[in-house]
Write a protein that holds these residues in place. Structure first.
Motif, mmCIF file in Angstrom:
data_model
loop_
_atom_site.group_PDB
_atom_site.id
_atom_site.type_symbol
_atom_site.label_atom_id
_atom_site.label_comp_id
_atom_site.label_asym_id
_atom_site.label_seq_id
_atom_site.Cartn_x
_atom_site.Cartn_y
_atom_site.Cartn_z
ATOM 1 N N ARG A 23 1.102 -1.522 -0.083
ATOM 2 C CA ARG A 23 -0.591 0.244 0.030
ATOM 3 C C ARG A 23 1.034 1.183 -0.052
ATOM 4 N N ALA A 24 2.011 1.242 1.232
ATOM 5 C CA ALA A 24 2.999 2.171 0.900
ATOM 6 C C ALA A 24 3.504 2.814 -0.230
ATOM 7 N N ASP A 25 4.095 0.962 -1.311
ATOM 8 C CA ASP A 25 5.007 1.574 -2.241
ATOM 9 C C ASP A 25 3.214 2.426 -3.574
ATOM 10 N N VAL A 26 2.222 1.948 -3.634
ATOM 11 C CA VAL A 26 1.265 1.879 -4.593
ATOM 12 C C VAL A 26 1.127 3.990 -4.083
ATOM 13 N N ARG A 27 1.696 4.356 -2.532
ATOM 14 C CA ARG A 27 0.513 5.546 -2.673
ATOM 15 C C ARG A 27 1.802 6.336 -3.175
ATOM 16 N N GLU A 28 2.627 6.001 -3.045
ATOM 17 C CA GLU A 28 4.145 6.586 -3.393
ATOM 18 C C GLU A 28 4.367 7.035 -5.023
ATOM 19 N N ALA A 29 3.608 5.452 -6.010
ATOM 20 C CA ALA A 29 3.966 5.959 -7.010
ATOM 21 C C ALA A 29 2.362 6.482 -8.326
ATOM 22 N N MET A 30 1.788 6.986 -7.027
ATOM 23 C CA MET A 30 0.255 7.579 -7.751
ATOM 24 C C MET A 30 -0.048 9.387 -7.062
ATOM 25 N N ALA A 31 1.622 9.727 -6.089
ATOM 26 C CA ALA A 31 1.252 10.427 -5.534
ATOM 27 C C ALA A 31 1.822 11.871 -6.873
ATOM 28 N N GLY A 32 1.129 12.417 -6.682
ATOM 29 C CA GLY A 32 1.048 14.565 -7.598
ATOM 30 C C GLY A 32 -0.128 13.491 -8.410
ATOM 31 N N SER A 33 -0.545 12.351 -8.674
ATOM 32 C CA SER A 33 -1.667 12.023 -9.679
ATOM 33 C C SER A 33 -2.423 12.856 -10.556
ATOM 34 N N ARG A 34 -3.356 13.255 -8.803
ATOM 35 C CA ARG A 34 -4.587 13.665 -9.387
ATOM 36 C C ARG A 34 -4.524 15.072 -9.522
ATOM 37 N N ALA A 35 -3.148 16.016 -8.602
ATOM 38 C CA ALA A 35 -2.490 17.258 -9.253
ATOM 39 C C ALA A 35 -2.628 17.395 -10.824
ATOM 40 N N TYR A 36 -1.754 16.336 -11.541
ATOM 41 C CA TYR A 36 -1.767 16.209 -12.554
ATOM 42 C C TYR A 36 -2.832 16.344 -13.739
ATOM 43 N N LEU A 37 -3.528 14.884 -13.064
ATOM 44 C CA LEU A 37 -5.129 15.538 -13.722
ATOM 45 C C LEU A 37 -6.089 16.431 -13.674
ATOM 46 N N ALA A 38 -5.483 17.114 -12.503
ATOM 47 C CA ALA A 38 -6.483 18.618 -12.917
ATOM 48 C C ALA A 38 -5.766 19.759 -13.257
ATOM 49 N N GLU A 39 -4.584 19.769 -13.302
ATOM 50 C CA GLU A 39 -3.603 20.285 -14.073
ATOM 51 C C GLU A 39 -3.928 19.940 -15.351
ATOM 52 N N ARG A 40 -4.045 18.650 -15.878
ATOM 53 C CA ARG A 40 -4.297 18.709 -17.262
ATOM 54 C C ARG A 40 -5.205 19.068 -18.513
ATOM 55 N N ALA A 41 -6.360 19.213 -17.360
ATOM 56 C CA ALA A 41 -7.669 19.441 -17.785
ATOM 57 C C ALA A 41 -7.788 21.077 -17.561
ATOM 58 N N ALA A 42 -7.469 21.549 -17.344
ATOM 59 C CA ALA A 42 -7.655 23.101 -16.782
ATOM 60 C C ALA A 42 -6.296 23.715 -18.194
ATOM 61 N N THR A 43 -5.307 22.222 -18.983
ATOM 62 C CA THR A 43 -4.964 23.635 -20.058
ATOM 63 C C THR A 43 -5.192 22.359 -21.056
ATOM 64 N N ALA A 44 -6.706 21.462 -21.069
ATOM 65 C CA ALA A 44 -6.713 20.991 -22.292
ATOM 66 C C ALA A 44 -7.489 21.850 -23.421
ATOM 67 N N ALA A 45 -7.015 21.718 -24.644
ATOM 68 C CA ALA A 45 -7.732 22.434 -25.610
ATOM 69 C C ALA A 45 -8.863 22.435 -26.489
ATOM 70 N N PRO A 46 -9.846 23.193 -26.644
ATOM 71 C CA PRO A 46 -10.819 22.801 -26.585
ATOM 72 C C PRO A 46 -11.369 21.971 -27.783
ATOM 73 N N GLY A 47 -12.597 21.273 -26.438
ATOM 74 C CA GLY A 47 -12.545 19.538 -28.027
ATOM 75 C C GLY A 47 -12.082 18.634 -27.638
ATOM 76 N N GLU A 48 -11.111 18.600 -26.655
ATOM 77 C CA GLU A 48 -10.398 17.501 -26.336
ATOM 78 C C GLU A 48 -10.834 16.768 -26.212
ATOM 79 N N ARG A 49 -10.863 15.512 -25.945
ATOM 80 C CA ARG A 49 -11.433 14.594 -24.680
ATOM 81 C C ARG A 49 -10.836 13.546 -23.942
ATOM 82 N N LEU A 50 -10.551 14.063 -23.268
ATOM 83 C CA LEU A 50 -9.185 13.311 -22.541
ATOM 84 C C LEU A 50 -10.278 11.901 -21.300
ATOM 85 N N ALA A 51 -8.762 11.097 -21.021
ATOM 86 C CA ALA A 51 -9.129 10.217 -20.885
ATOM 87 C C ALA A 51 -8.095 9.482 -20.188
ATOM 88 N N ILE A 52 -7.962 8.320 -18.686
ATOM 89 C CA ILE A 52 -7.090 7.656 -17.889
ATOM 90 C C ILE A 52 -7.423 6.409 -18.735
#
Ligand SMILES: [Mg+2]
Length: 184
Positions: free
Chosen positions: A34-63
């Protein structure tokens, strides 16, 4: 006689430990994982928020998410979600980013897999499984290509095996533990 009985009892207690499959006996503890998973996922939600904020018009983002030992704690807590990945999936949907599932489980397991994910709390937008007779790496790439054909831009790819990442077609990789191949 009493001594024999005692020996028998000791043997019963000791035997299950000594014949435990070496694969799981050699795995790190659930806490360590669980600790290793948390470390690997660190920053991932902030990255998504940033990526969504800078999406080009009409860009369909997915994970793009792997299932076993990525979305679901298959080895350590069968049926349970991997919490940091569930949080990422929920954040994605809140941001308008699609949650696409890409698994090496084969087509015959579609209904079961969809049920497993729903029971673990996931809401998904797509589920791509491996075609029978094809390898995992090929299947994963075919699925990513099928998502791209639908117009999705894969901004993050989360998995725990090299075959989850070979071939590209995504912006950022989050690599969860594999422990030398002992996690599927
Ligand atoms: Mg996996």
């Amino acid at each position: 006689m009493r001594r024999l009985v005692l020996l028998a009892v000791v043997a019963l207690v000791v035997t299950p430990l000594s014949v435990a499959p070496s694969s799981s006996a050699d795995l790190p503890s659930a806490d360590r994982w669980r600790a290793d998973v948390r470390e690997a996922m660190a920053g991932s939600r902030a990255y998504l928020a940033e990526r969504a904020a800078t999406a080009a018009p009409g860009e369909r983002l997915a994970i793009n998410l792997d299932v076993d030992n990525t979305m679901l704690a298959t080895e350590y807590a069968a049926g349970e979600p991997v919490r940091p990945v569930l949080r990422l999936a929920r954040t994605a949907r809140r941001l308008g980013i699609a949650v696409l599932v890409n698994t090496a489980r084969d087509e015959s397991q579609r209904a079961r897999t969809a049920r497993n994910l729903a029971e673990a709390g996931y809401v998904i937008d797509g589920l791509c499984l491996r075609q029978r007779g094809t390898g995992a790496a090929d299947g994963k790439q075919r699925c990513r290509a099928s998502f791209a054909d639908l117009g999705y831009v894969l901004v993050a790819n989360v998995g725990n095996h090299p075959h989850d990442f070979t071939g590209g077609g995504y912006e950022r990789a989050y690599r969860l533990p594999r422990y030398g191949g002992r996690l599927s």
